[in-house]
Design a protein around this motif. Structure first.
Motif, mmCIF file in Angstrom:
data_model
loop_
_atom_site.group_PDB
_atom_site.id
_atom_site.type_symbol
_atom_site.label_atom_id
_atom_site.label_comp_id
_atom_site.label_asym_id
_atom_site.label_seq_id
_atom_site.Cartn_x
_atom_site.Cartn_y
_atom_site.Cartn_z
ATOM 1 N N GLY A 172 0.799 -1.266 -0.176
ATOM 2 C CA GLY A 172 0.002 0.088 -0.044
ATOM 3 C C GLY A 172 0.829 1.301 -0.210
ATOM 4 O O GLY A 172 0.220 2.432 0.357
ATOM 5 N N LYS A 173 1.890 1.029 -0.410
ATOM 6 C CA LYS A 173 3.040 2.383 -0.572
ATOM 7 C C LYS A 173 3.664 2.376 -1.753
ATOM 8 O O LYS A 173 3.996 1.572 -2.450
ATOM 9 N N VAL A 174 3.933 3.802 -2.163
ATOM 10 C CA VAL A 174 4.649 4.308 -3.314
ATOM 11 C C VAL A 174 5.716 4.445 -3.010
ATOM 12 O O VAL A 174 5.937 5.428 -2.207
ATOM 13 N N LYS A 175 6.958 3.517 -3.697
ATOM 14 C CA LYS A 175 8.447 4.055 -3.215
ATOM 15 C C LYS A 175 9.118 4.933 -4.302
ATOM 16 O O LYS A 175 9.074 4.319 -5.612
ATOM 17 N N PHE A 176 9.483 6.109 -3.886
ATOM 18 C CA PHE A 176 10.392 6.752 -4.929
ATOM 19 C C PHE A 176 11.678 6.829 -4.356
ATOM 20 O O PHE A 176 11.999 6.561 -3.273
ATOM 21 N N PRO A 177 12.627 7.514 -5.227
ATOM 22 C CA PRO A 177 14.151 7.531 -4.912
ATOM 23 C C PRO A 177 14.112 8.647 -3.656
ATOM 24 O O PRO A 177 15.014 8.430 -2.955
ATOM 25 N N THR A 183 2.138 6.438 1.584
ATOM 26 C CA THR A 183 1.118 5.629 1.173
ATOM 27 C C THR A 183 0.099 5.925 0.287
ATOM 28 O O THR A 183 0.255 7.275 -0.227
ATOM 29 N N ILE A 184 -0.832 5.069 -0.297
ATOM 30 C CA ILE A 184 -1.589 5.549 -1.452
ATOM 31 C C ILE A 184 -2.486 6.713 -1.073
ATOM 32 O O ILE A 184 -2.712 7.673 -1.670
ATOM 33 N N GLU A 185 -2.957 6.703 0.276
ATOM 34 C CA GLU A 185 -3.847 7.478 0.817
ATOM 35 C C GLU A 185 -3.210 8.983 0.890
ATOM 36 O O GLU A 185 -3.620 9.849 0.438
ATOM 37 N N GLU A 186 -1.911 8.890 1.463
ATOM 38 C CA GLU A 186 -1.030 10.245 1.651
ATOM 39 C C GLU A 186 -0.790 10.569 0.158
ATOM 40 O O GLU A 186 -1.109 11.930 -0.055
ATOM 41 N N LEU A 187 -0.496 10.019 -0.745
ATOM 42 C CA LEU A 187 -0.294 10.574 -2.007
ATOM 43 C C LEU A 187 -1.441 11.190 -2.829
ATOM 44 O O LEU A 187 -1.509 12.169 -3.492
ATOM 45 N N TYR A 192 -4.245 12.383 -1.335
ATOM 46 C CA TYR A 192 -4.287 13.712 -0.908
ATOM 47 C C TYR A 192 -3.708 14.871 -0.645
ATOM 48 O O TYR A 192 -3.931 15.981 -0.803
ATOM 49 N N ILE A 193 -2.478 14.446 -1.154
ATOM 50 C CA ILE A 193 -1.421 15.445 -1.470
ATOM 51 C C ILE A 193 -1.672 15.909 -2.643
ATOM 52 O O ILE A 193 -1.561 17.420 -2.954
ATOM 53 N N LEU A 194 -1.920 15.199 -3.683
ATOM 54 C CA LEU A 194 -1.943 15.567 -4.952
ATOM 55 C C LEU A 194 -3.477 16.564 -5.265
ATOM 56 O O LEU A 194 -3.724 17.732 -5.864
ATOM 57 N N ASN A 195 -4.460 16.190 -4.299
ATOM 58 C CA ASN A 195 -5.710 16.832 -4.327
ATOM 59 C C ASN A 195 -5.679 18.076 -3.453
ATOM 60 O O ASN A 195 -6.665 18.952 -3.374
ATOM 61 N N THR A 196 -4.369 18.397 -2.621
ATOM 62 C CA THR A 196 -4.418 19.398 -1.754
ATOM 63 C C THR A 196 -3.646 20.232 -2.296
ATOM 64 O O THR A 196 -3.844 21.716 -2.085
ATOM 65 N N LEU A 197 -2.761 20.219 -3.365
ATOM 66 C CA LEU A 197 -1.899 21.196 -4.035
ATOM 67 C C LEU A 197 -3.170 22.113 -4.495
ATOM 68 O O LEU A 197 -4.230 22.047 -5.141
#
Length: 395
Positions: free
Chosen positions: A261-266, A271-275, A277-282
């Protein structure tokens, strides 16, 4: 006070013994000089020159032994790691900086002997070159402070990085002093300051490297795993080096991946939920169209400027625009794909809003086109900003 006096007298006697050719001086000095700090030695040397009238050459005999002592320590603490490893690169950069400081010290000794500015021009040109090289050494400090230290802090190691960072700042201050020497028009003052700073800086940095080899690096190698070291190396590459390094190619380089349930970046993981709502909060609306011109994603902010429905996912972007706009859409996409352009922007008034629409070509690290990102924002509130706001309003 008496302790410092005794140290001064001891060093004075050692210097006099050097003049008489006492071969046992080096071994004796090594046994006792460990109790002296670089600051104390510099103070004693300065007093001997000013109060006793001892020459630079006589003082230098003790300084050289002291410097050689730290170099022996560093050589005995060599750490064996692979060629690509960040620690190996930092050690090579240590050698480069030490070599530059040694050259600067030797030039300062030659400069002290020159009484006329005209006779010192060639030396001064060399001095300027090495001072400039030391400014470039900032890359070494930045790699440790912004990459290595944060990894150690993740494992609860905070004190050694803090000590090293403080010493980095002291070196930075000394480098600033060298720049003042470089720009000085007072020849007598400049050559004296150059000698003092170059000698102290070399002693200080050798001691700093000794700490890194004996404490910082072994601790880092014990705690940080190989995958993390690969990440560190990639981040080091972005900052740059003061020595030549072979290109780093990670054999098992991973793209972003989803696990548990997590997206790993360099640069981290979400978490999917964090990602979501981050994108929707911008404070912008985003839409991504892939390399095949299909809509793959749009953000679902509260007050979208242009309406989007989930039914458009997978739809050709050309079909999402009125016929009169298709030609412009295709031209933008064609320019992005060909590499002719990376950005296209438009702005228009929409009721009370002043809408700024920007299109960005999305490319990977090799420049390959992955798609187009549309970013839309009402910039009217931004245009109305005046003056400064430095206080957090509690409403």
């Amino acid at each position: 006070m008496s302790e410092l006096f005794n140290k001064k007298e001891y060093l004075k006697n050692l210097i006099l013994r050097v003049e008489k050719g006492d071969e046992k001086l080096k071994d004796e000095l090594k046994k006792t000089i460990e109790s002296l700090s670089a600051e104390e030695i510099a103070q004693v040397e300065q007093e001997l020159m000013e109060e006793e009238g001892l020459t630079v050459e006589k003082i230098q005999s003790v300084c050289d032994v002291h410097l050689e002592l730290f170099k022996d320590y560093i050589d005995s603490e060599k750490i064996e790691v692979e060629e690509w490893h960040p620690i190996n690169i930092l050690m090579k950069e240590h050698e480069k900086i030490i070599s530059t400081l040694e050259e600067l010290k030797e030039l300062s000794k030659k400069l002290i002997k020159k009484e006329v500015f005209a006779d010192a021009i060639s030396i001064l040109l060399e001095v300027q070159k090495y001072i400039d090289e030391l400014q470039d050494a900032e890359k070494y400090f930045l790699k440790e402070e912004n990459v290595l230290f944060p990894y150690l802090e993740k494992y609860g190691i905070t004190k050694p990085p803090a000590v090293m960072w403080k010493e980095h700042d002291e070196v930075r201050q000394l480098r600033k002093e060298l720049l003042k020497v470089k720009e000085s028009r007072d020849f007598e003052h400049a050559k004296k300051k150059l000698y003092e700073i170059s000698l102290y800086l070399l002693e200080f940095f050798l001691k700093h490297v000794h700490k890194e080899h004996s404490v910082l690096f072994p601790t880092s190698l014990k705690l940080i795993n190989k995958e993390e070291w690969m990440d560190i190396r990639e981040q080091f590459d972005e900052i740059g080096y003061i020595v030549k390094t072979e290109e780093f190619k990670r054999k098992t380089l991973k793209e972003e991946e989803v696990k548990n349930g997590k997206v790993k970046f360099p640069s981290g993981e979400l978490t999917i939920e964090e990602l979501k709502y981050i994108l929707n909060t911008l404070p912008v609306d985003m839409t991504f169209v892939d390399k095949n011109d299909e809509v793959k994603y749009f953000s679902e902010t509260k007050d979208r400027i242009f309406v989007r429905s989930r039914a458009i996912i997978g739809r050709k972007v050309q079909n999402c625009h009125p016929e009169k706009s298709i030609e412009i859409v295709n031209k933008i996409l064609m320019d992005f794909k060909s590499g002719k352009r990376d950005i296209a922007d438009f702005w228009l008034r929409l009721g009370e809003r002043y809408v700024y629409i920007r299109y960005f070509a999305v490319r990977n690290e090799k420049g390959k086109y992955l798609g187009t990102l549309e970013v839309t924002q009402d910039i009217k509130p931004i245009q109305e900003i005046k003056g400064e706001k430095r206080i957090y309003d509690e409403k």
